[in-house]
Design an enzyme around this catalytic site. Structure first.
Site, PDB file in Angstrom:
ATOM      1  N   ARG A  99     -38.906 -12.652 -10.599  1.00 11.56           N
ATOM      2  CA  ARG A  99     -40.177 -12.143 -11.169  1.00 11.56           C
ATOM      3  C   ARG A  99     -40.153 -12.074 -12.697  1.00 11.56           C
ATOM      4  O   ARG A  99     -40.816 -11.230 -13.294  1.00 11.56           O
ATOM      5  CB  ARG A  99     -40.533 -10.750 -10.601  1.00 11.56           C
ATOM      6  CG  ARG A  99     -40.642 -10.704  -9.089  1.00 11.56           C
ATOM      7  CD  ARG A  99     -41.816 -11.517  -8.547  1.00 11.56           C
ATOM      8  NE  ARG A  99     -41.759 -11.547  -7.097  1.00 11.56           N
ATOM      9  CZ  ARG A  99     -41.204 -12.555  -6.406  1.00 11.56           C
ATOM     10  NH1 ARG A  99     -40.721 -13.617  -7.025  1.00 11.56           N
ATOM     11  NH2 ARG A  99     -41.181 -12.520  -5.088  1.00 11.56           N
ATOM     12  N   SER A 111     -46.454  -5.756  -3.906  1.00  8.01           N
ATOM     13  CA  SER A 111     -45.220  -4.962  -3.805  1.00  8.01           C
ATOM     14  C   SER A 111     -45.097  -4.094  -5.047  1.00  8.01           C
ATOM     15  O   SER A 111     -45.102  -4.607  -6.160  1.00  8.01           O
ATOM     16  CB  SER A 111     -43.999  -5.880  -3.740  1.00  8.01           C
ATOM     17  OG  SER A 111     -44.087  -6.689  -2.605  1.00  8.01           O
ATOM     18  N   GLU A 155     -42.240  -3.420  -9.911  1.00  6.40           N
ATOM     19  CA  GLU A 155     -42.622  -4.822 -10.144  1.00  6.40           C
ATOM     20  C   GLU A 155     -43.988  -4.830 -10.849  1.00  6.40           C
ATOM     21  O   GLU A 155     -44.292  -5.675 -11.680  1.00  6.40           O
ATOM     22  CB  GLU A 155     -42.707  -5.551  -8.800  1.00  6.40           C
ATOM     23  CG  GLU A 155     -43.043  -7.024  -8.945  1.00  6.40           C
ATOM     24  CD  GLU A 155     -42.776  -7.794  -7.664  1.00  6.40           C
ATOM     25  OE1 GLU A 155     -41.734  -7.555  -7.019  1.00  6.40           O
ATOM     26  OE2 GLU A 155     -43.619  -8.628  -7.314  1.00  6.40           O
TER      27      GLU A 155
HETATM   28  C1  LIG Z   1     -52.186  -7.985  -1.974  1.00  2.39           C
HETATM   29  C2  LIG Z   1     -51.230  -8.562  -2.980  1.00  2.39           C
HETATM   30  C3  LIG Z   1     -50.199  -9.388  -2.559  1.00  2.39           C
HETATM   31  C4  LIG Z   1     -49.299  -9.928  -3.488  1.00  2.39           C
HETATM   32  N1  LIG Z   1     -48.297 -10.741  -3.033  1.00  2.39           N
HETATM   33  C5  LIG Z   1     -47.423 -11.261  -3.917  1.00  2.39           C
HETATM   34  C6  LIG Z   1     -46.359 -12.124  -3.467  1.00  2.39           C
HETATM   35  O1  LIG Z   1     -46.244 -12.440  -2.289  1.00  2.39           O
HETATM   36  N2  LIG Z   1     -45.489 -12.592  -4.385  1.00  2.39           N
HETATM   37  C7  LIG Z   1     -45.595 -12.275  -5.712  1.00  2.39           C
HETATM   38  O2  LIG Z   1     -44.758 -12.742  -6.509  1.00  2.39           O
HETATM   39  N3  LIG Z   1     -46.583 -11.473  -6.177  1.00  2.39           N
HETATM   40  C8  LIG Z   1     -47.487 -10.968  -5.314  1.00  2.39           C
HETATM   41  N4  LIG Z   1     -48.498 -10.152  -5.774  1.00  2.39           N
HETATM   42  C9  LIG Z   1     -48.561  -9.792  -7.205  1.00  2.39           C
HETATM   43  C10 LIG Z   1     -49.461 -10.702  -8.080  1.00  2.39           C
HETATM   44  O3  LIG Z   1     -50.503 -11.261  -7.310  1.00  2.39           O
HETATM   45  C11 LIG Z   1     -48.649 -11.821  -8.737  1.00  2.39           C
HETATM   46  O4  LIG Z   1     -47.671 -11.311  -9.620  1.00  2.39           O
HETATM   47  C12 LIG Z   1     -49.565 -12.782  -9.517  1.00  2.39           C
HETATM   48  O5  LIG Z   1     -48.835 -13.904  -9.855  1.00  2.39           O
HETATM   49  C13 LIG Z   1     -50.157 -12.158 -10.777  1.00  2.39           C
HETATM   50  O6  LIG Z   1     -51.151 -13.043 -11.287  1.00  2.39           O
HETATM   51  P1  LIG Z   1     -52.391 -12.487 -12.126  1.00  2.39           P
HETATM   52  O7  LIG Z   1     -53.187 -13.643 -12.583  1.00  2.39           O
HETATM   53  O8  LIG Z   1     -53.109 -11.461 -11.352  1.00  2.39           O
HETATM   54  O9  LIG Z   1     -51.623 -11.854 -13.379  1.00  2.39           O
HETATM   55  P2  LIG Z   1     -51.888 -10.455 -14.091  1.00  2.39           P
HETATM   56  O10 LIG Z   1     -51.616  -9.346 -13.142  1.00  2.39           O
HETATM   57  O11 LIG Z   1     -53.193 -10.478 -14.786  1.00  2.39           O
HETATM   58  O12 LIG Z   1     -50.723 -10.508 -15.184  1.00  2.39           O
HETATM   59  C14 LIG Z   1     -49.360 -10.552 -14.782  1.00  2.39           C
HETATM   60  C15 LIG Z   1     -48.501 -10.924 -15.994  1.00  2.39           C
HETATM   61  O13 LIG Z   1     -48.811 -12.258 -16.400  1.00  2.39           O
HETATM   62  C16 LIG Z   1     -49.191 -12.282 -17.779  1.00  2.39           C
HETATM   63  N5  LIG Z   1     -50.183 -13.361 -17.925  1.00  2.39           N
HETATM   64  C17 LIG Z   1     -51.215 -13.667 -17.099  1.00  2.39           C
HETATM   65  N6  LIG Z   1     -51.857 -14.769 -17.535  1.00  2.39           N
HETATM   66  C18 LIG Z   1     -51.223 -15.158 -18.670  1.00  2.39           C
HETATM   67  C19 LIG Z   1     -51.400 -16.236 -19.602  1.00  2.39           C
HETATM   68  N7  LIG Z   1     -52.359 -17.161 -19.449  1.00  2.39           N
HETATM   69  N8  LIG Z   1     -50.563 -16.318 -20.683  1.00  2.39           N
HETATM   70  C20 LIG Z   1     -49.565 -15.404 -20.851  1.00  2.39           C
HETATM   71  N9  LIG Z   1     -49.332 -14.381 -20.005  1.00  2.39           N
HETATM   72  C21 LIG Z   1     -50.150 -14.259 -18.924  1.00  2.39           C
HETATM   73  C22 LIG Z   1     -49.710 -10.886 -18.074  1.00  2.39           C
HETATM   74  O14 LIG Z   1     -49.598 -10.570 -19.462  1.00  2.39           O
HETATM   75  C23 LIG Z   1     -48.761 -10.049 -17.224  1.00  2.39           C
HETATM   76  O15 LIG Z   1     -47.530  -9.897 -17.897  1.00  2.39           O
HETATM   77  C24 LIG Z   1     -49.420  -9.616  -4.866  1.00  2.39           C
HETATM   78  C25 LIG Z   1     -50.476  -8.791  -5.298  1.00  2.39           C
HETATM   79  C26 LIG Z   1     -51.384  -8.265  -4.362  1.00  2.39           C
HETATM   80  C27 LIG Z   1     -52.507  -7.409  -4.849  1.00  2.39           C
END
Ligand SMILES: Cc1cc2nc3c(=O)[nH]c(=O)nc-3n(C[C@H](O)[C@H](O)[C@H](O)COP(=O)(O)OP(=O)(O)OC[C@H]3O[C@@H](n4cnc5c(N)ncnc54)[C@H](O)[C@@H]3O)c2cc1C
Length: 301
Positions: free
Chosen positions: A174, A224, A294
């Protein structure tokens, strides 16, 4: 601030520059107070120009995708949040997929399926954008982003466009190089492989059915809550420490999966943080294990 808004208005539409915007509307946890300025640039050029304007000030800047791994505190965020969600362009060349960071993993996995490209099935149920997933090295079931990323394009801290090959992405559990510097991820090249349409589709359906069965998808959460401590499963530790179903205010340890803290509808970020701290103390006391989050916490109480 007024001077900054004036400059931003010159490079992007005013409806995409929001002031005092409640972050609970932009995060999957559905909590979080207002951010001073939320920027939603619509093109790569708007991103680059807005970023350069923001970096010329001493106002703090945070970049986000779909907010599915973020917990924004109730006092909100002083400064600017730049959301890259609107950048969704995708190009395909053989087994290589070149995409902008804002496309959701679901949409990207669906495109890969239509092209009979395998490798992204694991990600189709993760509710984030590609940019967030690469930053977090998101993973599930049999995959992790690091296995399919070929290279990334970033706008570095000096405003230069750089291509970073996968070997320099420093992917870990992660984590990635993105967390070390204030870079903005603007493009991602993925290496997929030609596969069989039905096999890809069945794999995606299987993974998504397992999510439906095991995860509390009917409630807002950020997935998580805790990182997996070496040698343990976070959810099992939380459950064995007696926290299954435990509530503080509107925050609850899911009855369905103890690794998830959920918002039962009226939780505040303070409820969620208090519950997280209570679980961490309980698990430490009972098993001697430190649970790290996380979920990324930003903003002020
Ligand atoms: C129901 C549910 C299930 C999930 N299951 C999983 C799973 O199975 N596995 C898993 O790994 N995660 C899981 N997640 C967590 C999450 O979905 C992931 O970490 C996802 O990749 C985050 O993407 P996001 O676009 O929402 O990022 P955000 O939450 O908006 O940001 C996450 C990080 O990425 C950075 N970021 C985002 N976009 C950019 C960009 N363009 N440039 C620079 N930095 C950037 C942000 O600054 C931050 O540090 C889950 C979440 C939920 C709600």
């Amino acid at each position: 601030m007024e001077e900054l808004i004036k400059k931003l208005n010159a490079v992007m539409a005013s409806e995409n520059i929001r002031r005092n915007e409640p972050m609970k509307n932009y995060t999957s946890f559905k909590v979080g107070g207002p951010v001073d300025i939320l920027l939603m640039p619509q093109t790569k050029q708007e991103v680059a120009e807005a970023l350069s304007i923001c970096r010329d000030t001493d106002i703090s800047l945070y970049i986000m995708g779909n907010g599915s791994n973020l917990l924004v505190q109730d006092g909100g965020v002083r400064g600017i949040i730049l959301q890259t969600k609107a950048l969704k362009h995708v190009e395909i060349d053989g087994e290589t997929l070149m995409a902008e960071p804002g496309i959701t993993l679901k949409d990207l996995a669906d495109i890969a399926l239509e092209e009979k490209l395998t490798g992204l099935e694991f990600a189709s149920g993760i509710p984030g954008t590609l940019g967030g997933a690469v930053t977090m090295n998101a993973g599930a079931y049999d995959g992790e982003m690091k296995n399919i990323v070929a290279s990334i394009e970033v706008i570095d801290e000096n405003g230069n466009l750089k291509t970073i090959p996968v070997e320099a992405c420093d992917f870990g559990y992660r984590t990635s190089v993105m967390q070390k510097y204030g870079w903005l991820l603007i493009g991602i090249n993925l290496n997929l492989r030609k596969g069989d349409y039905n096999e890809i589709k069945n794999k995606m359906m299987d993974f998504n059915a397992r999510r439906q069965e095991k995860q509390p998808l009917e409630y807002p959460s950020a997935g998580s809550t805790f990182r997996r401590p070496e040698g343990y499963y976070a959810g099992k530790l939380v459950q064995d420490a007696g926290f299954r179903g435990y509530c503080i205010g509107g925050a609850q340890v899911s009855e369905k999966h103890s690794g998830f803290v959920i918002n039962k509808g009226d939780a505040t970020a303070a409820d969620i943080l208090e519950l997280i701290a209570t679980i961490q103390a309980g698990v430490k006391e009972k098993f001697g294990v430190e649970l790290a989050t996380e979920v990324i916490v930003i903003g002020e109480p």
